[in-house]
Design an enzyme around this catalytic site. Structure first.
Site, short mmCIF file in Angstrom:
data_model
loop_
_atom_site.label_atom_id
_atom_site.label_comp_id
_atom_site.label_asym_id
_atom_site.label_seq_id
_atom_site.Cartn_x
_atom_site.Cartn_y
_atom_site.Cartn_z
N ASP A 185 6.61 -4.00 14.94
CA ASP A 185 5.77 -3.35 13.86
C ASP A 185 4.69 -2.60 14.52
O ASP A 185 4.02 -3.24 15.27
CB ASP A 185 5.23 -4.53 13.00
CG ASP A 185 4.57 -4.10 11.70
OD1 ASP A 185 3.99 -2.91 11.53
OD2 ASP A 185 4.83 -4.70 10.79
N HIS A 240 7.74 -1.88 10.57
CA HIS A 240 7.02 -2.54 9.15
C HIS A 240 8.11 -2.23 8.15
O HIS A 240 8.08 -0.94 7.49
CB HIS A 240 5.74 -1.99 8.81
CG HIS A 240 4.77 -2.63 7.99
ND1 HIS A 240 4.66 -4.03 8.13
CD2 HIS A 240 4.30 -2.12 6.62
CE1 HIS A 240 4.01 -4.40 7.01
NE2 HIS A 240 3.62 -3.46 6.28
N SER A 259 4.24 -6.22 2.29
CA SER A 259 3.05 -5.92 2.97
C SER A 259 1.81 -6.59 2.63
O SER A 259 1.95 -8.03 2.09
CB SER A 259 2.95 -4.37 3.12
OG SER A 259 1.94 -4.14 4.25
N GLN A 260 0.82 -5.82 2.03
CA GLN A 260 -0.40 -6.38 1.54
C GLN A 260 -0.20 -7.22 0.12
O GLN A 260 -0.57 -8.08 -0.15
CB GLN A 260 -1.51 -5.54 1.24
CG GLN A 260 -1.22 -4.33 0.13
CD GLN A 260 -2.34 -3.33 0.52
OE1 GLN A 260 -3.25 -3.13 1.12
NE2 GLN A 260 -2.42 -2.81 -0.91
N MET A 265 0.71 -1.15 0.02
CA MET A 265 -0.06 0.03 -0.06
C MET A 265 0.73 1.32 0.01
O MET A 265 1.80 1.39 0.70
CB MET A 265 -0.90 -0.01 1.07
CG MET A 265 -1.78 1.12 1.52
SD MET A 265 -2.65 1.14 2.97
CE MET A 265 -1.36 1.29 4.29
#
Length: 308
Positions: free
Chosen positions: A235, A289, A117-118, A43
């Site tokens: 995170d 993250h 990530s996503q 993202m």
């Protein structure tokens, strides 16, 4: 020419410069002895920015002595690619990527994949839904495999503001409009109202086999040589951070993390079989993250890309 038109023209020129000078979705390709690598950004990112995935592409090419790398660009241009992280439904993105991978002849014999990530759970969906060309090893860096439930950096807000926004998101996350128009809603996982999540989630509940047992998904996931999950131990973005290791809150509350081998998804995707075969790999790295160093990547990820 008006100021607004001048600004639009400059923006278009800028995008063209980015596209044709350093915006390169593919790199390498001179070493046929190394499996290609496919990347998928997270993202707020895009396929090829030199300070982000562009640097990762360059690093992989160097460390694999010319291995082919493809960083997925959704929609075929920088603007759509960036927007896709927020506004294009994951199912549409996965379908698009599957078609692109199938058309890329350099991937025909197989490839390794790294999701950021996503992009991690999106690539897992590719592995489950699109077995051709074959994905060999899947690496997810901070992927939210059981979704998220909480606001990033929520402690920077007052407790009352956090609670209000969370309640608001809970009330609309599973509406048809929100699911259709906001990517993050499709993997918002409410552990307190599990039925709302399972029936309302239009992406995550499906790939986690929580609606019904899709044997095709199980069969394809088990074809992976390795499924490597990297959790960022400090995170502050992914809540709970244990989702990066496919864990989540015990159903009915949002405090206690349930062990993976006791979870429903462990059974529904038959991960116990992959665990017994040594295919599940859990790595932890200090930092927030996606905060990984070049040295850590070379030591821990590059060897996976060099395996035969």
């Amino acid at each position: 020419m008006s100021l607004s038109r001048t600004l639009i023209l400059l923006l278009l020129i800028g995008l063209l410069v980015l596209r044709y000078i350093w915006w390169k979705p593919t790199a390498g390709g001179t070493n046929p002895d190394v499996l290609p690598t496919v990347l998928w950004h997270g993202m707020g990112d895009s396929c090829c920015v030199p300070l982000s995935l562009g640097a990762i592409m360059k690093l992989i090419v160097e460390e694999t002595k010319g291995g082919y790398v493809r960083s997925m660009e959704i929609g075929g241009n920088p603007v759509i690619d960036w927007q896709s992280g927020f506004f294009i439904h994951p199912n549409e993105q996965v379908e698009y990527v599957c078609k692109q991978l199938l058309l890329d002849e350099r991937l025909a014999k197989g490839y390794n994949a790294i999701g950021f990530s996503q992009g991690g759970q999106f690539l897992r969906a590719v592995a489950q839904r699109c077995p051709t060309p074959p994905m060999r090893t899947l690496v997810t860096l901070g992927g939210q495999h059981q979704g998220v439930f909480g606001l990033p950096m929520c402690l920077t807000l007052s407790n009352s503001a956090c609670e209000y926004i969370s309640r608001l998101l809970n009330s609309v996350a599973y509406s048809e409009m929100t699911q259709r128009n906001l990517v993050q809603a499709t993997y918002w996982h409410d552990p307190i109202m599990e039925n709302h999540y399972r029936l309302g989630s239009t992406f995550l509940a499906d790939i986690n086999n929580e609606l019904y047992l899709n044997e095709f998904y199980i069969e394809n996931l088990h074809k992976l040589k390795k499924f490597v999950m990297v959790k960022f131990l400090n995170d502050t973005i992914v809540q709970p951070k244990e989702s990066q290791w496919f864990q989540f809150y015990t159903s009915g509350q949002d405090k206690v993390i349930q062990p993976l081998n006791e979870s429903k998804v462990f059974q529904d995707l038959r991960l116990m079989k992959m665990e017994k075969e040594g295919k599940l790999v859990f790595l932890g790295v200090e930092g927030d993250h996606l905060a990984i160093s070049k040295a850590w990547f070379i030591k821990n990820i590059v060897p996976l890309l060099l395996e035969k």
